[in-house]
Design an enzyme around this catalytic site. Structure first.
Site, PDB file in Angstrom:
ATOM      1  N   SER A   8      63.909  68.702  60.195  1.00  0.00           N
ATOM      2  CA  SER A   8      62.696  67.939  60.711  1.00  0.00           C
ATOM      3  C   SER A   8      62.594  66.591  60.017  1.00  0.00           C
ATOM      4  CB  SER A   8      61.540  68.828  60.486  1.00  0.00           C
ATOM      5  OG  SER A   8      61.329  69.355  59.392  1.00  0.00           O
ATOM      6  N   GLU A  10      59.897  63.187  59.051  1.00  0.00           N
ATOM      7  CA  GLU A  10      58.393  62.813  59.060  1.00  0.00           C
ATOM      8  C   GLU A  10      58.364  61.351  58.956  1.00  0.00           C
ATOM      9  OE1 GLU A  10      56.291  64.637  55.969  1.00  0.00           O
ATOM     10  OE2 GLU A  10      55.457  62.679  55.260  1.00  0.00           O
ATOM     11  N   THR A  41      52.620  61.297  59.885  1.00  0.00           N
ATOM     12  CA  THR A  41      51.398  61.462  58.903  1.00  0.00           C
ATOM     13  C   THR A  41      50.075  61.029  59.065  1.00  0.00           C
ATOM     14  OG1 THR A  41      52.115  59.451  57.562  1.00  0.00           O
ATOM     15  CG2 THR A  41      53.375  61.425  56.819  1.00  0.00           C
ATOM     16  N   HIS A  71      50.212  65.536  61.358  1.00  0.00           N
ATOM     17  CA  HIS A  71      49.525  65.896  60.032  1.00  0.00           C
ATOM     18  C   HIS A  71      48.016  65.490  60.193  1.00  0.00           C
ATOM     19  CE1 HIS A  71      53.407  65.265  57.246  1.00  0.00           C
ATOM     20  NE2 HIS A  71      53.770  65.477  58.491  1.00  0.00           N
ATOM     21  N   ASP A 103      44.631  64.318  49.656  1.00  0.00           N
ATOM     22  CA  ASP A 103      44.362  63.991  47.999  1.00  0.00           C
ATOM     23  C   ASP A 103      43.093  63.400  48.089  1.00  0.00           C
ATOM     24  OD1 ASP A 103      46.485  64.796  46.758  1.00  0.00           O
ATOM     25  OD2 ASP A 103      47.653  63.294  47.639  1.00  0.00           O
ATOM     26  N   HIS A 145      51.325  72.231  42.450  1.00  0.00           N
ATOM     27  CA  HIS A 145      50.437  71.271  42.592  1.00  0.00           C
ATOM     28  C   HIS A 145      49.603  70.924  41.424  1.00  0.00           C
ATOM     29  CE1 HIS A 145      46.760  69.262  44.225  1.00  0.00           C
ATOM     30  NE2 HIS A 145      47.724  69.273  45.327  1.00  0.00           N
ATOM     31  N   GLN A 172      56.857  69.421  48.963  1.00  0.00           N
ATOM     32  CA  GLN A 172      56.741  68.140  48.263  1.00  0.00           C
ATOM     33  C   GLN A 172      58.349  68.003  48.042  1.00  0.00           C
ATOM     34  OE1 GLN A 172      55.990  65.116  48.202  1.00  0.00           O
ATOM     35  NE2 GLN A 172      53.756  65.851  47.613  1.00  0.00           N
ATOM     36  N   PHE A 212      54.270  57.200  43.152  1.00  0.00           N
ATOM     37  CA  PHE A 212      53.848  58.377  43.870  1.00  0.00           C
ATOM     38  C   PHE A 212      54.329  59.818  43.256  1.00  0.00           C
ATOM     39  CE2 PHE A 212      53.724  61.205  47.511  1.00  0.00           C
ATOM     40  CZ  PHE A 212      52.391  60.706  47.731  1.00  0.00           C
ATOM     41  N   HIS A 262      63.356  69.239  55.398  1.00  0.00           N
ATOM     42  CA  HIS A 262      62.395  68.067  56.024  1.00  0.00           C
ATOM     43  C   HIS A 262      62.651  66.850  55.475  1.00  0.00           C
ATOM     44  CE1 HIS A 262      58.398  67.027  57.875  1.00  0.00           C
ATOM     45  NE2 HIS A 262      58.112  66.583  56.485  1.00  0.00           N
TER      46      HIS A 262
HETATM   47  P1  FAD Z   1      45.625  73.020  49.147  1.00  0.00           P
HETATM   48  O1  FAD Z   1      46.431  74.152  49.885  1.00  0.00           O
HETATM   49  O2  FAD Z   1      44.243  73.024  49.824  1.00  0.00           O
HETATM   50  O3  FAD Z   1      45.763  73.211  47.847  1.00  0.00           O
HETATM   51  C1  FAD Z   1      45.061  72.117  46.889  1.00  0.00           C
HETATM   52  C2  FAD Z   1      44.695  72.464  45.600  1.00  0.00           C
HETATM   53  O4  FAD Z   1      43.649  73.352  45.810  1.00  0.00           O
HETATM   54  C3  FAD Z   1      45.920  73.280  44.961  1.00  0.00           C
HETATM   55  O5  FAD Z   1      45.988  73.058  43.442  1.00  0.00           O
HETATM   56  C4  FAD Z   1      45.285  74.495  45.075  1.00  0.00           C
HETATM   57  O6  FAD Z   1      45.704  75.628  44.170  1.00  0.00           O
HETATM   58  C5  FAD Z   1      43.846  74.514  45.239  1.00  0.00           C
HETATM   59  N1  FAD Z   1      43.126  75.462  46.195  1.00  0.00           N
HETATM   60  C6  FAD Z   1      43.555  75.776  47.398  1.00  0.00           C
HETATM   61  N2  FAD Z   1      42.615  76.594  47.817  1.00  0.00           N
HETATM   62  C7  FAD Z   1      41.722  76.876  46.934  1.00  0.00           C
HETATM   63  C8  FAD Z   1      40.533  77.558  47.197  1.00  0.00           C
HETATM   64  N3  FAD Z   1      40.149  78.221  48.184  1.00  0.00           N
HETATM   65  N4  FAD Z   1      39.711  77.540  45.979  1.00  0.00           N
HETATM   66  C9  FAD Z   1      40.110  76.763  44.865  1.00  0.00           C
HETATM   67  N5  FAD Z   1      41.350  76.175  44.877  1.00  0.00           N
HETATM   68  C10 FAD Z   1      42.115  76.172  45.843  1.00  0.00           C
HETATM   69  N6  FAD Z   1      48.580  64.010  52.414  1.00  0.00           N
HETATM   70  C11 FAD Z   1      47.880  63.138  53.380  1.00  0.00           C
HETATM   71  O7  FAD Z   1      46.755  62.247  52.943  1.00  0.00           O
HETATM   72  N7  FAD Z   1      48.457  62.925  54.439  1.00  0.00           N
HETATM   73  C12 FAD Z   1      49.528  63.620  54.919  1.00  0.00           C
HETATM   74  O8  FAD Z   1      50.191  63.213  56.285  1.00  0.00           O
HETATM   75  C13 FAD Z   1      50.187  64.275  54.067  1.00  0.00           C
HETATM   76  N8  FAD Z   1      51.444  65.056  54.372  1.00  0.00           N
HETATM   77  C14 FAD Z   1      52.053  65.872  53.533  1.00  0.00           C
HETATM   78  C15 FAD Z   1      53.136  66.440  54.054  1.00  0.00           C
HETATM   79  C16 FAD Z   1      53.903  67.432  53.031  1.00  0.00           C
HETATM   80  C17 FAD Z   1      55.061  68.317  53.533  1.00  0.00           C
HETATM   81  C18 FAD Z   1      53.405  67.650  51.876  1.00  0.00           C
HETATM   82  C19 FAD Z   1      53.966  68.509  50.891  1.00  0.00           C
HETATM   83  C20 FAD Z   1      52.194  66.813  51.370  1.00  0.00           C
HETATM   84  C21 FAD Z   1      51.551  65.942  52.088  1.00  0.00           C
HETATM   85  N9  FAD Z   1      50.444  65.250  51.851  1.00  0.00           N
HETATM   86  C22 FAD Z   1      49.565  64.621  52.722  1.00  0.00           C
HETATM   87  C23 FAD Z   1      49.683  65.531  50.526  1.00  0.00           C
HETATM   88  C24 FAD Z   1      48.954  66.588  50.344  1.00  0.00           C
HETATM   89  O9  FAD Z   1      47.807  66.269  51.112  1.00  0.00           O
HETATM   90  C25 FAD Z   1      48.592  66.780  48.740  1.00  0.00           C
HETATM   91  O10 FAD Z   1      49.673  67.207  48.188  1.00  0.00           O
HETATM   92  C26 FAD Z   1      47.158  67.596  48.555  1.00  0.00           C
HETATM   93  O11 FAD Z   1      46.773  67.418  47.304  1.00  0.00           O
HETATM   94  C27 FAD Z   1      47.367  69.228  48.593  1.00  0.00           C
HETATM   95  O12 FAD Z   1      47.295  69.548  50.206  1.00  0.00           O
HETATM   96  P2  FAD Z   1      47.504  71.133  50.290  1.00  0.00           P
HETATM   97  O13 FAD Z   1      47.407  71.167  52.033  1.00  0.00           O
HETATM   98  O14 FAD Z   1      48.662  71.776  49.563  1.00  0.00           O
HETATM   99  O15 FAD Z   1      46.166  71.773  49.654  1.00  0.00           O
END
Ligand code: FAD
Length: 295
Positions: A8, A10, A41, A71, A103, A145, A172, A212, A262
């Site tokens: 895939s 991106e 994205t 995304h 983020d 993370h 990541q 980054f 990916h």
């Molecule tokens: P989550 O799964 O919500 O986790 C984030 C943090 O919160 C972790 O530390 C986790 O331990 C904690 N957490 C999760 N659930 C809970 C809960 N219920 N209670 C308390 N803590 C919790 N960012 C963008 O802005 N745009 C994009 O298009 C984008 N594309 C990406 C594509 C990929 C493949 C990847 C790997 C990352 C991408 N990101 C993007 C970055 C991503 O948004 C960040 O890495 C973000 O900080 C974490 O996202 P997540 O979905 O893993 O969050």
């Protein structure tokens, strides 16, 4: 015999209109590698909302053979606003979402959920289920993370996402394969049945990768820094090194049985084509000056 590759790619919505043509060319080029999907994205802080949608929608129109994923993050919008974006995707025929938390906005250090918004990726996943039967991919972190208390917490969250019906975790990007292999093996041990796809980034600009990586928690091994430090002033040498490095990384992962990749393309199909030409992947992959030099 090695397993067939599942690929895939991106893309990001470019800021300048002239860069858009380059992105379309890049999408056209990677289509030759028959990806499982291409993804678009969503700008940090939710900045590219409509643009992400328009590009994903136009991919469906311009390249109907490609499957597309948009995304989507929880940042900077209420649940109703996020739901509306998802609904617009669904109505346009986009059936795959990469569901993310996002983020903290620029200039802020701590993530604070938007008032009235989805707090975490799992909350967004629940919301999406009310909109349509989307395929959902989620994020995974080989080096933990940055905000998680432990690697084990990450595994638990990944397992929850899998149990909630995510199709795959996409990692990541990482430069030390050992981190990815640890995550893959630990996920298997935790009975996480969805694949954890290896996220690969060609180093198209070392200075910005360094910046980054410091934010997203990817470590840069000394031997990688030595290879790329100072090369940004010489784009030809840097691109050659980027292709060479990513090729080697993929080869080593493939030797470990990894077949799902990916690519964070940075809209640079020339680098992707170079890597695949070296790997011997794809039907008549386009050649460029760097790959010719490497063979
Ligand atoms: P989550 O799964 O919500 O986790 C984030 C943090 O919160 C972790 O530390 C986790 O331990 C904690 N957490 C999760 N659930 C809970 C809960 N219920 N209670 C308390 N803590 C919790 N960012 C963008 O802005 N745009 C994009 O298009 C984008 N594309 C990406 C594509 C990929 C493949 C990847 C790997 C990352 C991408 N990101 C993007 C970055 C991503 O948004 C960040 O890495 C973000 O900080 C974490 O996202 P997540 O979905 O893993 O969050």
């Amino acid at each position: 015999m090695s397993k067939p590759l599942e690929l895939s790619f991106e893309f990001f919505p470019p800021k300048a209109p002239e860069a858009e043509e380059k992105m379309w060319l890049a999408i056209e080029q990677v289509a030759a590698f028959k990806p499982v999907f291409v993804s678009v994205t969503y700008g940090a802080g939710g900045t590219t909302r409509n643009y992400t949608h328009n590009i994903a929608r136009d991919i469906l129109k311009r390249a109907p053979a490609l499957k597309v994923a948009a995304h989507l993050t929880c940042v900077g919008a209420t649940r109703q606003e996020v739901d509306q974006i998802a609904l617009t995707h669904w109505q346009a025929g986009i059936r795959h979402i990469v569901a993310l938390r996002g983020d903290p906005p620029k200039g802020t250090l701590k993530y604070i959920p938007f008032e009235g918004g989805y707090a975490y990726a799992t909350d967004l996943m629940r919301g999406l289920r009310n909109i349509g039967d989307f395929e959902i991919s989620v994020a995974a972190f080989p080096e933990k993370h940055p905000e998680s208390l432990s690697f084990e917490q990450d595994i638990e969250i990944l397992k929850t996402k899998a149990e909630m019906g995510a199709t795959r975790g996409i990692t990541q990007y990482f430069f030390d394969n050992a981190f990815y292999l640890r995550l893959r093996d630990r996920a298997l041990k935790a009975n996480i049945l969805m694949p954890v796809v290896a996220g690969i980034i060609p180093i198209s600009n070392f200075a910005s990768i360094k910046r980054f990586s410091a934010m997203c928690g990817t470590s840069i091994p000394a031997w990688v820094a030595e290879k790329f430090e100072g090369l940004d002033d010489n784009p030809h040498a840097r691109d050659k090194a980027a292709i060479e490095f990513a090729t080697g990384q993929c080869e080593k992962l493939m030797a470990e049985g990894v077949s799902k990749f990916h690519f964070y393309t940075m809209n640079r199909a020339d680098l992707i084509s170079g890597i695949f030409a070296n790997l011997g992947v794809g039907k008549n992959p386009p050649q460029n000056s760097y790959t010719k030099e490497l063979t």
